[in-house]
Design an enzyme around this catalytic site. Structure first.
Site, PDB file in Angstrom:
ATOM      1  N   SER A   1       0.842  -1.195   0.000  1.00  0.00           N
ATOM      2  CA  SER A   1       0.000   0.000   0.000  1.00  0.00           C
ATOM      3  C   SER A   1       0.874   1.240   0.000  1.00  0.00           C
ATOM      4  O   SER A   1       1.991   1.244   0.541  1.00  0.00           O
ATOM      5  CB  SER A   1      -0.907   0.011   1.235  1.00  0.00           C
ATOM      6  OG  SER A   1      -1.570   1.258   1.369  1.00  0.00           O
TER       7      SER A   1
ATOM      8  N   TYR B   1      -2.938   0.669  10.165  1.00  0.00           N
ATOM      9  CA  TYR B   1      -2.811   0.229   8.772  1.00  0.00           C
ATOM     10  C   TYR B   1      -1.471   0.665   8.188  1.00  0.00           C
ATOM     11  O   TYR B   1      -0.752  -0.139   7.580  1.00  0.00           O
ATOM     12  CB  TYR B   1      -3.964   0.791   7.953  1.00  0.00           C
ATOM     13  CG  TYR B   1      -3.970   0.328   6.512  1.00  0.00           C
ATOM     14  CD1 TYR B   1      -4.337  -0.975   6.197  1.00  0.00           C
ATOM     15  CD2 TYR B   1      -3.621   1.185   5.473  1.00  0.00           C
ATOM     16  CE1 TYR B   1      -4.355  -1.410   4.877  1.00  0.00           C
ATOM     17  CE2 TYR B   1      -3.625   0.757   4.161  1.00  0.00           C
ATOM     18  CZ  TYR B   1      -3.994  -0.541   3.872  1.00  0.00           C
ATOM     19  OH  TYR B   1      -3.999  -0.966   2.562  1.00  0.00           O
TER      20      TYR B   1
END
Length: 247
Positions: A138, A151
Site C-alpha cells: 500500500s 494500517y
C-alpha cells in the site's frame, strides 16, 4: 492462458481487489483457491470464476485457519505455485481511540497472517524450484494520515518483511522462486470510496506473477514500474535470442 496448470492461492478473495485477482487468474487458466472470512462473498467470487475457484473460509489472523487452508490446497492440488497475500484490514480510527488489542489485530492480519502464509507456501516452492509470492502493499506508509496508524505501520512492516524474506532465498539455487511486493494502486473497495476499478489490479499482478526465472526479486513494484520492468526483460531476452541466432 499463461497460468494453465498453476495453483494460485489468494487471501482476501471475497471482494474488491481479491475478487478481481481471482477472476483474472482463472481467466488465464489457473486453478485458484480463494481464502476469506465470509462464505457468501467467497461463493459470489467463485460463481463469477465459473467453477475454477475453490472456496476455503477462514481468517488469516488465525493460525489454525491458515494451517487448514494449506492442508486443503495440498490435498486438492499438491502444490502452491503462486501465493498472493492480499487480505488486510484497515481500522479507520485514531490511535488513542483504539484498545491495544484492536490496534494489534491489524498486525495480526496484515503482517503476521501474511508471514504465516509465506511460511506455509515457500518450502514447497523451494523444493520444486518454482514459485511466486506477491505481497500486496500500500502507498499508505509513504504518506501516513490521521486515523490510520495501525494500517500504515503494518503496511510498512510488509515492505520490510518482503525484502528480508527475499534475501533469504538463494538466487543461485532458486532463480525461479521470486518474492516481491506489489503496490498496485488505490481502488474502489470496502476500504476506499475513491480510486480505480479493482479489475485493473490484475493487470499489474499478472505481470509480476509471470516474471521469468532469474527475474526481479525482493522488489517493491509500483504500478507504473511494472510495465517498464516487463518491457526491459522482454527487450533483454530478445537481445539474448538474437545473439544465440547470430543476428
Amino acid at each position: 492462458m499463461i497460468f494453465t496448470g498453476k495453483t494460485v492461492v489468494i487471501t482476501g478473495a471475497g471482494s474488491g481487489v481479491g475478487r478481481a485477482l481471482a477472476l483474472g487468474f482463472t481467466a488465464d487458466g489457473a486453478d485458484v483457491v480463494g481464502f476469506g472470512r465470509t462464505r457468501e462473498d467467497l461463493e459470489r467470487t467463485a460463481a463469477a470464476c465459473a467453477g475454477r475457484m475453490q472456496v476455503v473460509v477462514g481468517d488469516v489472523a488465525r493460525e489454525a485457519d491458515v494451517e487448514r487452508l494449506f492442508d486443503e490446497v495440498e490435498r486438492r492440488h499438491g502444490k502452491v505455485d503462486i501465493l498472493v497475500n492480499n487480505a488486510a484490514i484497515y481500522p479507520k480510527r485514531n490511535f488513542l481511540d483504539m484498545t491495544q488489542a484492536e490496534w494489534a489485530h491489524a498486525f495480526e492480519t496484515n503482517v503476521i497472517g501474511l508471514a504465516h502464509c509465506c511460511r506455509k507456501a515457500l518450502p514447497g516452492m523451494l523444493a520444486r524450484g518454482y514459485g511466486r509470492i506477491i505481497n500486496m502493499g500500500s502507498f499508505a506508509w509513504k504518506g501516513p494520515a490521521p486515523a490510520s496508524s495501525a494500517y500504515c505501520a503494518s503496511k510498512a512492516a510488509v515492505t520490510v518483511f518482503t525484502a528480508a524474506l527475499a534475501s533469504e532465498v538463494d538466487r543461485a539455487r532458486h532463480p525461479d522462486v521470486l518474492v516481491n511486493e506489489l503496490l498496485a494502486g488505490v481502488f474502489r473497495t470496502r476500504m476506499s470510496d475513491t480510486g480505480d476499478d479493482p479489475a485493473e489490479a490484475y493487470t499489474h499482478a499478472r505481470t509480476v506473477a509471470s516474471l521469468p526465472s532469474g527475474g526481479p526479486h525482493g522488489r517493491i513494484f509500483l504500478r507504473s514500474e511494472v510495465f517498464v520492468e516487463a518491457h526491459g526483460l522482454r527487450a533483454r531476452l530478445m537481445r539474448i535470442a538474437r545473439g544465440l541466432l547470430g543476428r
